[in-house]
Enzyme design. Structure first.
Site, mmCIF file in Angstrom:
data_model
loop_
_atom_site.group_PDB
_atom_site.id
_atom_site.type_symbol
_atom_site.label_atom_id
_atom_site.label_comp_id
_atom_site.label_asym_id
_atom_site.label_seq_id
_atom_site.Cartn_x
_atom_site.Cartn_y
_atom_site.Cartn_z
ATOM 1 N N LYS A 89 0.766 -1.242 -0.126
ATOM 2 C CA LYS A 89 0.007 -0.328 0.026
ATOM 3 C C LYS A 89 0.826 1.417 0.012
ATOM 4 O O LYS A 89 0.438 2.301 -0.778
ATOM 5 C CB LYS A 89 -1.013 -0.210 1.086
ATOM 6 C CG LYS A 89 -2.272 -0.901 0.912
ATOM 7 C CD LYS A 89 -3.357 -0.577 1.845
ATOM 8 C CE LYS A 89 -4.545 -1.323 1.563
ATOM 9 N NZ LYS A 89 -4.431 -2.761 1.670
ATOM 10 N N GLU A 111 -10.043 7.530 3.472
ATOM 11 C CA GLU A 111 -10.900 6.551 3.891
ATOM 12 C C GLU A 111 -10.288 5.433 4.296
ATOM 13 O O GLU A 111 -9.324 4.850 3.570
ATOM 14 C CB GLU A 111 -12.202 6.248 3.123
ATOM 15 C CG GLU A 111 -12.002 5.308 2.181
ATOM 16 C CD GLU A 111 -10.656 5.371 1.003
ATOM 17 O OE1 GLU A 111 -10.665 6.700 0.592
ATOM 18 O OE2 GLU A 111 -10.425 4.496 0.519
ATOM 19 N N SER A 370 1.644 -9.543 -1.169
ATOM 20 C CA SER A 370 1.189 -8.170 -0.891
ATOM 21 C C SER A 370 1.596 -7.815 0.406
ATOM 22 O O SER A 370 1.747 -6.538 0.553
ATOM 23 C CB SER A 370 -0.076 -7.953 -1.269
ATOM 24 O OG SER A 370 -1.002 -8.915 -0.442
HETATM 25 C C1 LIG Z 1 -5.307 -3.687 1.237
HETATM 26 C C2 LIG Z 1 -4.436 -4.864 0.774
HETATM 27 C C3 LIG Z 1 -4.959 -5.955 -0.188
HETATM 28 C C4 LIG Z 1 -5.939 -5.612 -0.921
HETATM 29 O O1 LIG Z 1 -6.043 -4.418 -1.741
HETATM 30 P P1 LIG Z 1 -5.829 -4.461 -3.424
HETATM 31 O O2 LIG Z 1 -6.148 -3.031 -3.728
HETATM 32 O O3 LIG Z 1 -6.449 -5.367 -4.240
HETATM 33 O O4 LIG Z 1 -4.024 -4.699 -3.591
HETATM 34 C C5 LIG Z 1 -4.132 -6.968 -0.366
HETATM 35 N N1 LIG Z 1 -3.110 -7.357 0.482
HETATM 36 C C6 LIG Z 1 -2.648 -6.691 1.468
HETATM 37 C C7 LIG Z 1 -1.572 -6.911 2.470
HETATM 38 C C8 LIG Z 1 -3.548 -5.440 1.777
HETATM 39 O O5 LIG Z 1 -3.162 -4.666 2.850
#
Ligand SMILES: *Cc1c(COP(=O)(O)O)cnc(C)c1O
Length: 387
Positions: A89, A111, A370
């Protein structure tokens, strides 16, 4: 259509369906983003903070033990979990705050649902000494009290929104109201590849660093492109960032993975949600369906417009996994590689566990990790106890 009308469209999806006063703000934002995105000083500044603050580039780790255990395709992990604040993020937050600074904004608003985007935003605002206000549904502030404290510790003001159901949607409405009132000095920092133009394009631009790196890294390590790139999809920002530099490489399969309880790409139909057109999950009354996911970041009834297009055009594939498969993947990756993934990321891992054994040893999978799973350990502890 001429080039102005097609801006912000991906096939039939995307665009901007908002009141005129907000459209003016979006037009100005589009103009400023276009002006700065390739400006050499802006690019240099973005790269400087990605390196010195976020900790990029992060590794593309060969998951040797997982690969040997599954006995098929070679699995590599793109390590967004190692970024400062523990997920992808921050790439987008940093890019948008640098743009906000160029635009002369003194104040950032955002938000947040579970709090992850709010924490990333509050973090970068603290570093740049920007005034930061985070809108959060009142119900969500009670469920995520520690994240509220984190944001406050970082100097942000958290506004609990009592209206409606006190959830994310109500927080978005309040934030948009604030923006319309204060757009001259305020920048609305959106957290995923969703919303009206230019947000999906802008968020993809800043998240594309993921695949820019992974493509260079896999060429260095293997001398060839991967068979497939896998990522979880909530709003779609980590997925679009990890796909971006492979979209024009037809030999590379692009695979998005979503929860079976929020199967937007598998079961959604074209519709308008939060100011843009995308595939959307509807209930029997034609209203956005109430979704639920054990991973807060994947709990969204819509999906970014480019994913909607990649799905309908057939360029990308999207699959669902069950909670049981996700919990299993969470534990398998922890035990085999010593890496505890975020529950969101564990969705992509879960699909890789199914796909890798079906492929040959010559195949290569890149799984986008992610985020890290520290935030989810307590929740998983309770879920496993109640099984
Ligand atoms: C917020 C988040 C997501 C999902 O958001 P995307 O916009 O679909 O990437 C995925 N993995 C993690 C670790 C997150 O914090």
């Amino acid at each position: 259509m001429d080039s102005v009308q097609t801006a912000g469209y991906f096939g039939e999806f995307g665009g901007s369906f908002i009141p005129p006063e907000l459209q003016e703000v979006m037009d100005y934002l589009t103009e400023q983003f276009e002006k700065y995105k390739n400006d050499p000083e802006f690019v240099q500044e973005f790269q400087y903070y990605l390196r010195e603050y976020v900790g990029r580039e992060n590794p593309l780790t060969y998951a040797q033990h997982l690969t040997e255990k599954l006995g098929g395709a070679k699995i590599y992990l793109k390590r967004e979990d190692l970024n400062h604040t523990g997920s992808h993020k921050i790439n987008n937050v940093l890019g948008q705050i640098l743009l906000a600074k160029r635009m002369g904004a003194k104040r950032i608003i955002a938000e947040t649902g579970a709090g992850q985007h709010g924490v990333a935003t509050a973090t970068v605002c603290a570093m740049f000494d920007m005034d930061c206000t985070i809108y959060m549904g009142a119900e969500d502030t009670r469920r995520q009290a520690l994240n509220v404290f984190r944001m406050e510790l970082l100097g942000a003001k958290v506004v609990a929104v009592d209206k409606g159901q006190g959830r994310l949607k109500d927080a978005v409405d309040e934030a948009l109201g604030d923006l319309v009132q204060n757009y001259r000095n305020t920048f609305y920092l959106l957290g995923s590849a969703v919303g009206p133009h230019p947000f999906p394009t802008m968020v993809k631009h800043f998240q594309s660093v993921i695949s820019e790196e992974s493509k260079r890294q896999i060429m260095e390590k293997e001398g060839r492109l991967p068979t497939a790139v896998l990522a979880c999809a909530g709003g779609g920002s980590n997925a679009i960032g990890s796909f971006a530099h492979y979209i024009d490489e037809p030999s590379v399969r692009l695979i998005g993975v979503e929860p079976d309880q929020a199967p937007t790409l598998s079961e959604g139909v074209p519709g308008i949600l939060h100011g843009f057109k995308c595939l959307v999950l509807l209930d029997e009354n034609g209203e956005p369906r109430k979704t639920y996911s054990i991973a807060a970041g994947l709990d969204y009834p819509g999906i970014g417009p480019e994913h909607s297009h990649l799905k309908t055009s057939g360029r990308a594939e999207y699959y669902t996994v069950t909670n049981e498969e996700v919990l299993n993947a969470f534990q398998v990756l922890s035990k085999t590689e010593g890496i505890i993934p975020a529950l969101e990321s564990a969705h992509a891992v879960a699909y890789a566990l199914k796909l890798a054994p079906e492929l040959s040893r010559d195949d290569i999978l890149i799984v986008n990790l992610s985020g890290r799973g520290d935030k989810d350990v307590e929740q998983v502890f309770h879920m496993l106890q109640n099984q």
